[in-house]
Design an enzyme around this catalytic site. Structure first.
Site, PDB file in Angstrom:
ATOM      1  N   CYS A  19      23.275   3.119  49.193  1.00  0.00           N
ATOM      2  CA  CYS A  19      24.356   2.579  50.035  1.00  0.00           C
ATOM      3  C   CYS A  19      25.523   3.545  50.187  1.00  0.00           C
ATOM      4  CB  CYS A  19      24.845   1.257  49.478  1.00  0.00           C
ATOM      5  SG  CYS A  19      23.534   0.058  49.296  1.00  0.00           S
ATOM      6  N   HIS A  40      31.835  -0.472  52.143  1.00  0.00           N
ATOM      7  CA  HIS A  40      30.418  -0.830  52.256  1.00  0.00           C
ATOM      8  C   HIS A  40      30.317  -2.348  52.147  1.00  0.00           C
ATOM      9  CE1 HIS A  40      26.273  -1.405  51.627  1.00  0.00           C
ATOM     10  NE2 HIS A  40      26.330  -1.544  50.313  1.00  0.00           N
ATOM     11  N   ASN A  56      23.991  -7.010  54.006  1.00  0.00           N
ATOM     12  CA  ASN A  56      24.116  -5.641  53.476  1.00  0.00           C
ATOM     13  C   ASN A  56      23.083  -4.741  54.155  1.00  0.00           C
ATOM     14  OD1 ASN A  56      23.982  -3.296  51.975  1.00  0.00           O
ATOM     15  ND2 ASN A  56      24.014  -4.303  49.980  1.00  0.00           N
TER      16      ASN A  56
HETATM   17  O1  UT7 Z   1      24.582  -2.464  48.255  1.00  0.00           O
HETATM   18  C1  UT7 Z   1      24.090  -2.248  46.981  1.00  0.00           C
HETATM   19  C2  UT7 Z   1      24.978  -2.737  45.975  1.00  0.00           C
HETATM   20  N1  UT7 Z   1      24.642  -4.090  45.609  1.00  0.00           N
HETATM   21  C3  UT7 Z   1      25.622  -4.909  45.273  1.00  0.00           C
HETATM   22  O2  UT7 Z   1      26.762  -4.568  45.376  1.00  0.00           O
HETATM   23  C4  UT7 Z   1      25.264  -6.274  44.688  1.00  0.00           C
HETATM   24  C5  UT7 Z   1      26.223  -6.589  43.557  1.00  0.00           C
HETATM   25  N2  UT7 Z   1      25.975  -7.900  42.974  1.00  0.00           N
HETATM   26  C6  UT7 Z   1      26.269  -9.047  43.604  1.00  0.00           C
HETATM   27  O3  UT7 Z   1      26.737  -9.027  44.728  1.00  0.00           O
HETATM   28  C7  UT7 Z   1      26.058 -10.354  42.876  1.00  0.00           C
HETATM   29  O4  UT7 Z   1      25.782 -10.097  41.518  1.00  0.00           O
HETATM   30  C8  UT7 Z   1      24.899 -11.212  43.468  1.00  0.00           C
HETATM   31  C9  UT7 Z   1      25.317 -11.765  44.830  1.00  0.00           C
HETATM   32  C10 UT7 Z   1      23.637 -10.378  43.616  1.00  0.00           C
HETATM   33  C11 UT7 Z   1      24.606 -12.411  42.569  1.00  0.00           C
HETATM   34  O5  UT7 Z   1      25.782 -13.185  42.364  1.00  0.00           O
HETATM   35  P1  UT7 Z   1      26.149 -13.711  40.915  1.00  0.00           P
HETATM   36  O6  UT7 Z   1      27.351 -14.535  41.031  1.00  0.00           O
HETATM   37  O7  UT7 Z   1      26.198 -12.494  40.022  1.00  0.00           O
HETATM   38  O8  UT7 Z   1      24.929 -14.651  40.575  1.00  0.00           O
HETATM   39  P2  UT7 Z   1      23.877 -14.548  39.377  1.00  0.00           P
HETATM   40  O9  UT7 Z   1      22.863 -13.492  39.650  1.00  0.00           O
HETATM   41  O10 UT7 Z   1      24.595 -14.510  38.063  1.00  0.00           O
HETATM   42  O11 UT7 Z   1      23.137 -15.957  39.475  1.00  0.00           O
HETATM   43  C12 UT7 Z   1      23.844 -17.187  39.254  1.00  0.00           C
HETATM   44  C13 UT7 Z   1      22.890 -18.327  39.538  1.00  0.00           C
HETATM   45  C14 UT7 Z   1      21.548 -18.210  38.820  1.00  0.00           C
HETATM   46  O12 UT7 Z   1      21.130 -19.497  38.455  1.00  0.00           O
HETATM   47  P3  UT7 Z   1      21.311 -20.025  36.936  1.00  0.00           P
HETATM   48  O13 UT7 Z   1      20.528 -19.072  36.097  1.00  0.00           O
HETATM   49  O14 UT7 Z   1      22.783 -19.967  36.671  1.00  0.00           O
HETATM   50  O15 UT7 Z   1      20.754 -21.397  37.000  1.00  0.00           O
HETATM   51  C15 UT7 Z   1      20.625 -17.686  39.898  1.00  0.00           C
HETATM   52  O16 UT7 Z   1      19.285 -18.043  39.678  1.00  0.00           O
HETATM   53  O17 UT7 Z   1      22.595 -18.374  40.935  1.00  0.00           O
HETATM   54  C16 UT7 Z   1      21.188 -18.394  41.116  1.00  0.00           C
HETATM   55  N3  UT7 Z   1      20.861 -17.712  42.363  1.00  0.00           N
HETATM   56  C17 UT7 Z   1      20.749 -18.345  43.541  1.00  0.00           C
HETATM   57  N4  UT7 Z   1      20.861 -19.651  43.872  1.00  0.00           N
HETATM   58  C18 UT7 Z   1      20.701 -19.975  45.159  1.00  0.00           C
HETATM   59  C19 UT7 Z   1      20.664 -16.386  42.569  1.00  0.00           C
HETATM   60  N5  UT7 Z   1      20.405 -16.154  43.863  1.00  0.00           N
HETATM   61  C20 UT7 Z   1      20.461 -17.363  44.482  1.00  0.00           C
HETATM   62  C21 UT7 Z   1      20.277 -17.758  45.826  1.00  0.00           C
HETATM   63  N6  UT7 Z   1      20.408 -19.076  46.118  1.00  0.00           N
HETATM   64  N7  UT7 Z   1      20.002 -16.886  46.818  1.00  0.00           N
END
Ligand code: UT7
Length: 345
Positions: A131, A272, A302
């Site tokens: 990215c 980005h 993204n």
């Molecule tokens: O361009 C490249 C660079 N990439 C980035 O900058 C990405 C950086 N990271 C992020 O933007 C965030 O970490 C994410 C958007 C990827 C994830 O957000 P988060 O607040 O860190 O969520 P998490 O991964 O900690 O997941 C929280 C919960 C989990 O459920 P439990 O275990 O708490 O029950 C996930 O399973 O959200 C759940 N979850 C979803 N639920 C509904 C993860 N993805 C989804 C989804 N829909 N799409």
């Protein structure tokens, strides 16, 4: 007698973008995936993404964006060249910034683009840094123009077809990405406009946090392998998130310090587009109003290396910037890599 100041500027004289027409909303994704619009919007700011059809590869989007950038230069920058063909012949470098090349290994996608747009006098190369690629590509373009007095124009294109490299059953990653391309035409000029300073950085200790494990020399496909899931992006979202907030904050701070500027001197920050929450967290840390950051993630999700040049084209065509405005582009991503460009519009 005052000393004559000779300034070589690398001015952006054209911008363009190409986005596939097929648009998939969060609600549409939720029909086949355990997710919902509320989660995606509240955790990322994403409302939809554009997805290329099966016949469209990275170079197809790159070519369309490049042609649009050339057209802008002809129509709005008063170039001496009056047709796309004439202008393409004056391009000295074609640089495609992408992690989703047409072909694995070779050839460079830039060579395919160079041929398609008729840039017969140009060299061509790809810049691969996830990215952050466009931030690196802009500096590469300016650098290649500066080291050779015969080179004057470089097309720098960010183009991605990420939809081919996500696991569409993994809700933690597939909802985040989209396809698209953006391009800028850089011209070496004797002016103070254009790319003023770039900061580039990396922390390879985080390489495992965002990676496509299959297919490279570390883990190649072997004869007889069965492919259960096509090669796809795997991500430790939380680790990348923390890195991203620091990268954005530190890059902006360093660019301002290096040029003895304050945030009030900057008209717009073009980050980005990975997650609106990353931008909000960085804005809070820097004590900058969120409105200073341009965001279009709601529409495109993204698009990796394409996100900043797509944003630049939207901003350019909206007329939001005035000649002489200072802007900062800031990128981050797999590698882990990051960087920022300070540009006088
Ligand atoms: O361009 C490249 C660079 N990439 C980035 O900058 C990405 C950086 N990271 C992020 O933007 C965030 O970490 C994410 C958007 C990827 C994830 O957000 P988060 O607040 O860190 O969520 P998490 O991964 O900690 O997941 C929280 C919960 C989990 O459920 P439990 O275990 O708490 O029950 C996930 O399973 O959200 C759940 N979850 C979803 N639920 C509904 C993860 N993805 C989804 C989804 N829909 N799409």
């Amino acid at each position: 007698m005052s000393k004559k100041e000779y300034t070589v500027g690398f001015e952006i004289i054209g911008t363009g973008r190409a986005v596939p027409p097929k648009r998939i909303t969060n609600d549409e994704l939720a029909k086949t995936l355990d997710t919902n619009d509320e989660w995606i919007r509240s955790h990322t700011g994403i409302g939809a993404r554009h997805i290329a059809d099966e016949h469209t590869a990275c170079s197809d989007l790159a070519v369309e964006a490049a042609r649009n950038a050339l057209s802008w230069a002809i129509e709005c920058h008063a170039c001496a060249e009056k047709t796309l063909e004439e202008l393409a012949l004056t391009v000295d470098m074609v640089i495609v910034c992408s992690s989703t090349a047409d072909y694995f290994c070779c050839p460079a996608t830039a060579c395919i683009v160079q041929n398609a747009i008729g840039a017969k006098n140009a060299g061509a190369m790809d810049v691969v840094d996830a990215c952050s690629s466009f931030i690196y590509g802009l500096e590469t373009g300016a650098g290649l123009l500066s080291v050779n007095k015969d080179r004057r124009r470089a097309l720098v294109i960010g183009a991605e077809v990420l939809s081919r490299f996500v696991d569409w059953t993994d809700r933690g990653t597939c909802v985040l990405f989209g396809d698209g391309a953006g391009a800028v035409l850089l011209e070496k000029t004797d002016s103070s406009k254009g790319l003023l300073r770039t900061i580039l950085g990396a922390d390879g200790s985080g390489a495992e946090h965002l990676v496509m494990k299959r297919g490279g020399s570390r883990n190649p496909f072997k004869q007889g392998d069965t492919v259960e899931t096509p090669p796809h992006i795997e991500m430790n979202g939380r680790a990348v998130y923390n890195f991203a907030v620091s990268a954005v904050t530190e890059t902006i701070t360093s660019l301002l310090k290096a040029e003895n500027l304050t945030i009030e001197d900057i008209a717009l920050i073009v980050p980005h587009q990975a997650n609106a929450r990353i931008v909000q967290a960085a804005a809070k840390r820097l004590n900058i109003p969120e409105e200073k950051f341009f965001l279009n993630i709601e529409e495109y999700a993204n698009t990796s290396a394409a996100s900043i040049p797509i944003a630049l084209d939207e901003i350019n065509r909206s007329g939001a910037l005035h000649s002489g405005d200072l802007i900062i582009c800031v990128g981050f991503g797999a590698g882990l890599s990051y960087g920022g460009n300070l540009i006088r519009w």
